[in-house]
Design a protein around this motif. Structure first.
Motif, PDB file in Angstrom:
ATOM      1  N   TYR A  56       0.831  -1.209   0.000  1.00  0.00           N
ATOM      2  CA  TYR A  56       0.000   0.000   0.000  1.00  0.00           C
ATOM      3  C   TYR A  56       0.865   1.259   0.000  1.00  0.00           C
ATOM      4  N   SER A  57       1.838   1.298   0.883  1.00  0.00           N
ATOM      5  CA  SER A  57       2.724   2.460   0.981  1.00  0.00           C
ATOM      6  C   SER A  57       3.481   2.669  -0.330  1.00  0.00           C
ATOM      7  N   LYS A  60       1.039   3.886  -3.124  1.00  0.00           N
ATOM      8  CA  LYS A  60       0.582   5.244  -2.823  1.00  0.00           C
ATOM      9  C   LYS A  60       1.655   6.277  -3.176  1.00  0.00           C
ATOM     10  N   ASN A  61       2.892   5.852  -3.127  1.00  0.00           N
ATOM     11  CA  ASN A  61       3.996   6.762  -3.405  1.00  0.00           C
ATOM     12  C   ASN A  61       4.603   6.555  -4.792  1.00  0.00           C
ATOM     13  N   THR A  90      -6.741   0.449 -12.176  1.00  0.00           N
ATOM     14  CA  THR A  90      -5.306   0.681 -12.038  1.00  0.00           C
ATOM     15  C   THR A  90      -4.676   0.716 -13.430  1.00  0.00           C
ATOM     16  N   THR A 212      -5.117  -3.961  -0.454  1.00  0.00           N
ATOM     17  CA  THR A 212      -4.338  -2.803  -0.883  1.00  0.00           C
ATOM     18  C   THR A 212      -5.214  -1.787  -1.610  1.00  0.00           C
ATOM     19  N   LYS A 215      -7.433   0.140   0.749  1.00  0.00           N
ATOM     20  CA  LYS A 215      -6.670   1.161   1.468  1.00  0.00           C
ATOM     21  C   LYS A 215      -6.309   2.344   0.567  1.00  0.00           C
ATOM     22  N   LEU A 216      -6.252   2.108  -0.749  1.00  0.00           N
ATOM     23  CA  LEU A 216      -5.937   3.183  -1.687  1.00  0.00           C
ATOM     24  C   LEU A 216      -7.174   4.000  -2.061  1.00  0.00           C
ATOM     25  N   ASP A 288      -7.604  12.830  -2.185  1.00  0.00           N
ATOM     26  CA  ASP A 288      -6.666  11.760  -2.519  1.00  0.00           C
ATOM     27  C   ASP A 288      -7.388  10.503  -3.013  1.00  0.00           C
ATOM     28  N   TYR A 290     -10.391   9.330  -2.126  1.00  0.00           N
ATOM     29  CA  TYR A 290     -11.321   8.681  -1.194  1.00  0.00           C
ATOM     30  C   TYR A 290     -12.717   9.306  -1.321  1.00  0.00           C
TER      31      TYR A 290
END
Length: 303
Positions: A56-57, A60-61, A90, A212, A215-216, A288, A290
């Motif tokens: 996820y991190s 996201k980056n 995606t 994932t 969470k995104l 972002d 959401y």
């Protein structure tokens, strides 16, 4: 560990007389063994969580996720990765599979390709890894050279590494930042890891990608609000999602979906917030991606 000592290569006591069984007896044995898979997956959920948090991190980056495997393991990666663009919109680059023998090996076995560690290095190297990427090496035995080579190179590139195997103390685990070992026991058909081992890995890959994406921000409640409405079925699903969340009728859902070029997220925000497409898009950007936050954004700004 020698191949013949691996759990995945042991004989299953419940199926020793497989060739003497009736069709129903065969099915019962397979079914009873399959029931053990979910329990085995449950025991390693903390490891799956660790993988999800790092993936996820990374995504996201701006990082990417790579599944690497040979044979069935590679095919499982292809199945999971290929479902992400239509389900979560995606890009094709975000989640990829690197498979021994190339994409043609998905349909026709390329024998021997899994034995080339150097090829695993070459194939993942071609992806120009960075320290923002994550590489998941998939191998039931835990000792397949191809994904091992890929993980070795990934570590040298400072990419985050995850291993997915079905044996304890697997060789590939030593190359992973997060090592997932889901031990499902001997197969009904000795060594046929397309069965329980593959089922366990499919379950875990489902968890990794779905968790994932949630969470995104690609899910609202339990609805796929980033669905790529590219055909009749998916457009119908998009309309139903809009109707479910906003309470509008089919005609209004369809009209708004046309205005948003078949994008569900801005359609929801437009209706819930009573705003234009442009304002809905801006709220989604500020939030972002959401939807829940975007709705709050337009609602609060209109007060």
């Amino acid at each position: 560990m020698k191949l013949d000592k691996l759990t995945t290569e042991q004989r299953n006591e419940a199926s020793m007389e497989l060739d003497q069984m009736s069709s129903m007896e065969l099915l019962n044995v397979i079914n009873q063994e399959d029931k053990k898979v979910a329990g085995a997956v449950e025991t390693i959920l903390p490891k799956v969580r660790d993988a999800v948090e790092h993936i996820y991190s990374a995504l996201k980056n701006g990082g990417r996720l790579f599944y690497v495997g040979a044979g069935t393991s590679g095919r499982l990666g292809v199945v999971d990765a290929s479902e992400c663009p239509p389900t979560f919109m995606t890009s094709n680059d975000m989640i990829q599979t690197v498979m021994a023998g190339g994409t043609g090996a998905f349909f026709n076995a390329v024998e021997g390709s899994e034995d080339e560690e150097a090829q695993g290095v070459r194939d993942i190297k071609a992806k120009k890894l960075t320290n923002r990427d994550v590489v998941v090496g998939i191998t039931a035995s835990g000792r397949t050279p191809y994904p091992i080579g890929a993980l070795k190179y990934a570590r040298e590139s400072d990419a985050y590494t995850v291993s997915l195997s079905c044996n304890e103390s697997a060789l590939i685990s030593g190359l992973a930042d997060t090592a997932i070992e889901v031990v499902v026991g001997p197969e009904v058909l000795t060594g046929s890891t397309r069965m329980k081992a593959a089922t366990a890995h499919k379950m875990i890959l489902n968890m990794i990608s779905t968790a994932t994406m949630v969470k995104l921000g690609k899910v609202y409640e339990n609805l796929m609000v980033d669905v790529h409405a590219s055909n009749y079925k998916l457009k119908q699903r998009a309309r139903r999602i809009i109707m479910e969340i906003t309470g509008v009728d089919y005609h209004e859902a369809d009209r708004t979906l046309v205005l948003t070029n078949n994008q569900v997220k801005p359609a929801i925000v437009m209706i819930k917030g009573g705003v234009t497409y442009q304002k809905a898009e801006e709220a989604i950007r500020l939030s972002d991606g959401y939807v829940r936050d975007a709705i709050a954004e337009v609602t609060n700004s209109s007060v």
